[in-house]
Every structure is written in structure tokens, then in C-alpha cells.
Design an enzyme around this catalytic site. Structure first.
Site, PDB file in Angstrom:
ATOM      1  N   LYS A 180       0.865  -1.017  -0.009  1.00 36.84           N
ATOM      2  CA  LYS A 180       0.203   0.060   0.085  1.00 36.84           C
ATOM      3  C   LYS A 180       0.737   1.219   0.001  1.00 36.84           C
ATOM      4  CE  LYS A 180      -1.809   2.998   1.954  1.00 36.84           C
ATOM      5  NZ  LYS A 180      -1.598   4.483   1.648  1.00 36.84           N
ATOM      6  N   GLU A 255       9.219   1.372  11.070  1.00 37.16           N
ATOM      7  CA  GLU A 255      10.355   2.428  11.207  1.00 37.16           C
ATOM      8  C   GLU A 255       9.720   3.940  11.206  1.00 37.16           C
ATOM      9  OE1 GLU A 255      12.305   4.690  10.522  1.00 37.16           O
ATOM     10  OE2 GLU A 255      12.661   4.203   8.277  1.00 37.16           O
ATOM     11  N   CYS A 289      13.834   9.845   7.185  1.00 33.71           N
ATOM     12  CA  CYS A 289      13.691   9.307   8.606  1.00 33.71           C
ATOM     13  C   CYS A 289      14.794   9.183   9.456  1.00 33.71           C
ATOM     14  CB  CYS A 289      13.119   7.715   8.593  1.00 33.71           C
ATOM     15  SG  CYS A 289      14.165   6.723   7.303  1.00 33.71           S
ATOM     16  N   GLU A 386      10.518  15.075  15.887  1.00 36.70           N
ATOM     17  CA  GLU A 386      10.753  14.926  14.263  1.00 36.70           C
ATOM     18  C   GLU A 386       9.990  16.057  13.548  1.00 36.70           C
ATOM     19  OE1 GLU A 386       9.370  11.869  11.945  1.00 36.70           O
ATOM     20  OE2 GLU A 386      11.356  11.405  11.572  1.00 36.70           O
TER      21      GLU A 386
END
Ligand code: NAI
Ligand code: MG
Length: 484
Positions: A180, A255, A289, A386
Site C-alpha cells: 500500500k 520504522e 527518517c 521530528e
């Protein structure tokens, strides 16, 4: 739109080796973040499409794919990698338009995808079980087996690299995948599906259902036929994926990004460090990331490092992806507003330097000029969250203990790096840093596909990339024969 030169309709899903619209026939619009214009429509897949994709994957496991020799799986992966490598330019241009990443970064992503296929092609027939010495009269051995159907929910920031590391490893171990892609960017995922088909991957071994996270994504995560889930994205959605996995009691690899620090000690080679200090923050406009968003510098070199980084920042330019500046736009107007919200929360900090947005960049693009901040306490929101944009904070420290406390002082733990000539300090910190990867006198090590990758804490768990991923994408059966 027909995806040139792959010859597929962007509104289709790939299920059981066939391209077709999703059951509802509904579509979602993709935009080019470089100017905000509509790019094309993609399928708005949902639960019924996921049901079909999982059924097709199940059939692949029961059929030719499930019975295929590991060496033959490797040959097919190798052919996929070759086809990817023959399409560097078209794939890079698609990714640049879809994600907004500068062409040179997009090209690097295609090359990485080809390399993942090459690596996992070679590994497919080199992972095996063991024989275990046991009681008299027994022969005991282990079998490494695929989970079966694996679900892969991926984000928009590095679609090709993340397909390479998760789908590549899963296919190498003989799983059948349902992918997906993200609703913001999924064209290279579709192109990859077509290249895999052309390379001879049997029908159903890779199925692709584009759609929204809360629809196709949630349906895939919750599907009882999926035996392993691999997710890359936000912490909030990671929690939902793990909760869905708990319902079906299936393993999950998460992750979820980070707040990765680089520690610069008094004896560091600043000239060698500089490009890494800056690039690790602005690559892909900070939407990485493993971006390094915190630069921790010994107080004796603080002013010097800030000055040198600021000089580089002032030379950075953001502009249209195809014009290949240092930075492209962010992926969407939404991501731009998230990042601008953080810049607003940094009003009490000092702007050490700012890059520029090219004067000819279209007004409708999602551009954010990169910003280097000082004056943030380690617990400031810009030093904790983040941001996923081109924003770095530089923070001073007095000694190794303080550097370590700041470095480990966020809920994340993905990547960290240490710049020092002191070998004992390197070894101490490599152990003490809370991170899935630690780099000594570099950052990122060129992103090598061979290097196991993943986090701890809010950065998630499980490892992708490298040989290690093959263990995660397989399960071990112990066979004990009593034969006297
Ligand atoms: P997201 O976590 O919402 O999206 C990632 C993927 O998850 C997409 O394919 C999305 O469709 C899917 N998804 C969303 N909701 C879902 C649900 N309920 N069930 C199943 N799948 C679902 O991330 P988003 O909204 O694109 O970005 C938000 C923030 O997440 C970013 O600002 C960044 O901080 C972080 N992020 C981190 C990434 C990383 O590489 N670790 C990648 C993308 C985002
Ligand atoms: Mg989201």
C-alpha cells in the site's frame, strides 16, 4: 493517465498479475509539489480491493511462487533489478515530479532500488537452517520459511528505497506481498509493479493497492490473512499498525523516524564533518527518517561550527525538483504547513542562517527555505520533535557525559554519529548511544543496502536492509526426528 514509458494506467491497482481499477472505481488526485498542479489520478483502493489482493497473494503462495526454488526467485529479483537499472531516467523523473525531490536524489533512489534487488537476488538462496546436535536417536534440523502473505505500508519520502528494502527482502524469502503506497506519491511503486511483472514475477507475488491510509492502509493492517506487517511512517500510525497486528498476533516491523544527533567533539576534523553535518539535515528537504536534525558541538568549537554551517546554509537553494537545486519543495502543502508550524515554535530561538527559495520557483510550490537554529535548550520542542523539514538545531555541550545525555535525551533512537579522533571515545559512545545505527566520523555510510537499519524507542523496532532483514521476513521451524 498512462504512465510513460511503463504503459500502465495510473488509476489501476495490480492484483493477481492484472492491472485494473479498484472496485469502487473512485480515484484520488496526485499533485506536483513543485508547482501545486494536478499530476494525475490514482486508485482509491479500500477493504474489498485489499481482500482481493490478499487472496491473490495467498494463491501465489499455493502455486508456482510458493513452490519456486530459492535460486529461481533470486534470478527473477535480479531481472527486476536490471529492468530498474535500465529505467533510471524515467523513474527518476516520475519520482521528482511526484515527491518533489531533486533529480539527483531521485536518480540515487532508483540506483538504490536496483541495488536492493541485486543484493536480495544474491541472498535468496544463501539463507538456510541448521542441524542441531541432540539426544541419541534424534536428528534435528531447522527450516527457514516465509511467513506467507506480507503487508507493506510505505510512506512518500523514499518510495523506491523503501520498496527495495521491504518488498525486496520479503520476496527473496518467498513471501507474497501486498503493498500500500502513500496517497501523496505512488507512481514509482506502480512502475515497479509493472517492471516486476515484465521480469517474470509470478502473478500475485506482488500486489499493489494505492489508497488512503485510513481506508486501504487500515484494511491491510487489520486483514487476518496477512502474516507479517512492515510499516514506515509516523509514530501515531505506527501505534495503530502495532495494535492491528496485536489483534491478529502477527509480527510487525516499524520504522518511525527520529531526531538523530551528530556529536562533534573538540578534536573532530571539522572540514571533513561539515558536508555531513549539513547534508544529513537538508537531504530530501529534511524529509528523511534518518535525517540528522540535532548537531551537538563541544563548546570549544561551537562558534566555529555554527559559522561554517551557516555559510553553507546561506548558499543552499530550494527550487523545482526537475531543475535540480539543493532542495526541492516539501511533498505537499500539508507537510509545508506542519514545518512552518515548527518554525513558528522556534521564534524564541536564534536563526543562525537561512537558505533561499529560487526566485523563479512557482508560487504554488510547497517550498520551505532551510533554517539553522541556535539557542535551543535540549528540551525545546525543535530539539525534541521530528520536524520532517529542512531544519537543524545546533546545541553546545561541555563534556562527553553531557553530549551523551543530550543525544539520548529524546524518545527516539534511530541513527547517531560521533566525530572524534579518540578511538576509546568512539567505542564507548558506539555502545552507549541509543540508536539502531551509529556512524563514526561519517553519517549514513552512503546508505548502503547491506547495513541493517531500524530503531529503538519511538523510532520503532525490527530491522530492515542487509542480511538481517531476511530473518525478519521469515520464520524458523524446528524438525525433530526420533529414529533410534
Ligand atoms: P503517515 O504515517 O500517516 O503515512 C505513512 C503511510 O501510512 C502512508 O502509506 C499512509 O497512507 C499510511 N497510513 C496512514 N494512516 C493509516 C492507518 N490508519 N492505517 C494504515 N495505514 C495508514 O505519515 P504522513 O501523514 O505522511 O506524515 C506525517 C509525519 O510522519 C511526518 O511529518 C513525519 O514526521 C512522519 N513520517 C516519517 C516517515 C519515516 O520515514 N519514518 C515517513 C513519512 C512520515
Ligand atoms: Mg498521515
Amino acid at each position: 493517465m498512462i504512465l510513460d514509458p511503463f504503459g500502465i494506467d495510473t488509476t489501476h491497482c495490480l492484483i493477481g498479475g492484472e492491472w485494473a481499477p479498484c472496485k469502487s472505481g473512485e480515484t484520488l488526485a496526485l499533485h506536483d509539489p513543485s508547482d501545486g498542479s494536478p499530476l494525475c489520478a490514482i486508485a482509491r483502493g479500500d477493504a474489498p480491493d485489499i481482500d482481493c489482493a490478499v487472496a491473490a497473494a495467498d494463491m501465489a503462495m499455493e502455486g508456482e511462487w510458493g513452490r519456486m526454488a530459492a535460486a529461481q526467485r533470486g534470478r527473477i529479483l535480479h531481472r527486476i533489478g536490471l529492468l530498474v537499472g535500465e529505467n533510471i531516467e524515467p523513474l527518476a523523473r516520475l519520482e521528482a515530479q511526484d515527491v518533489g525531490k531533486p533529480l539527483k536524489q531521485a536518480r540515487a533512489d532508483v540506483i538504490a532500488l536496483a541495488r536492493y534487488m541485486e543484493f536480495y537476488a544474491g541472498a535468496a538462496d544463501k539463507i538456510h537452517g541448521a542441524t542441531i546436535p541432540y539426544l541419541d536417536g534424534y536428528t534435528v534440523y531447522t527450516l527457514r520459511e516465509p511467513h506467507g502473505v506480507t503487508g507493506h505500508i510505505i510512506p512518500w519520502n523514499y518510495p523506491m528505497q523503501i520498496i527495495g528494502r521491504s518488498v525486496g527482502a520479503a520476496l527473496a524469502m518467498g513471501n507474497a506481498c501486498v503493498l500500500k503506497p502513500a496517497e501523496e506519491a505512488c507512481l514509482t511503486a506502480l512502475a515497479f509493479g509493472e517492471l516486476a511483472r515484465q521480469a517474470g514475477l509470478p502473478a500475485g507475488a506482488l500486489n499493489i493497492v494505492p489508497g488512503q491510509g485510513g481506508e486501504a492502509g487500515a484494511a491491510l493492517a487489520a486483514h487476518p490473512g496477512v502474516r507479517h506487517l512492515s510499516f514506515t511512517g509516523s509514530v501515531a500510525v505506527g501505534r495503530r499498525i502495532q495494535a492491528a497486528a496485536a489483534e491478529n498476533l502477527v509480527p510487525v516491523t516499524l520504522e518511525l523516524g527520529g531526531k538523530s544527533p551528530q556529536l562533534v567533539f573538540a578534536d573532530a576534523d571539522i572540514d571533513a564533518a561539515l558536508p555531513f553535518l549539513v547534508n544529513a539535515g537538508i537531504q530530501n528537504a529534511g524529509q528523511t527518517c534518518s535525517a540528522s536534525s540535532r548537531i551537538l558541538v563541544h563548546e570549544s568549537r561551537f562558534d566555529e561550527v555554527v559559522r561554517a554551517m551557516a555559510e553553507r546554509y546561506r548558499a543552499l537553494r530550494a527550487g523545482p525538483a526537475l531543475a535540480d537545486f539543493d532542495l526541492g519543495p516539501l511533498v505537499s502543502a500539508r507537510q509545508k504547513s506542519i514545518v512552518e508550524g515548527y518554525l513558528d515554535k522556534g521564534r524564541d530561538l536564534t536563526v543562525a542562517a537561512r537558505g533561499t527559495i529560487d526566485g523563479d520557483a512557482p508560487a504554488g510550490g510547497a517550498y520551505v527555505a532551510p533554517v539553522l537554529f541556535t539557542g535551543a535548550a535540549p528540551d525545546h520542542v525543535l530539539a525534541q520533535d521530528e520536524i520532517f523539514g529542512p531544519v537543524q538545531v545546533v546545541i553546545p555541550f561541555a563534556d562527553e557525559a553531557e553530549a551523551l545525555a543530550i543525544a539520548n535525551g529524546t524518545p527516539f533512537g534511530l541513527v547517531a554519529s560521533v566525530w572524534t579522533a579518540d578511538g576509546a571515545r568512539q567505542m564507548r559512545l558506539a555502545r552507549a548511544l541509543r540508536a539502531g545505527q551509529v556512524f563514526l566520523n561519517n553519517y549514513g555510510a552512503g546508505g548502503g543496502v547491506e547495513l541493517p537499519f531500524g530503531g529503538t524507542g519511538l523510532s520503532g523496532h525490527g530491522r530492515e536492509k542487509g542480511f538481517e532483514a531476511l530473518y525478519g521476513f521469515s520464520t524458523l521451524k524446528t524438525v525433530a526426528a526420533l529414529h533410534g
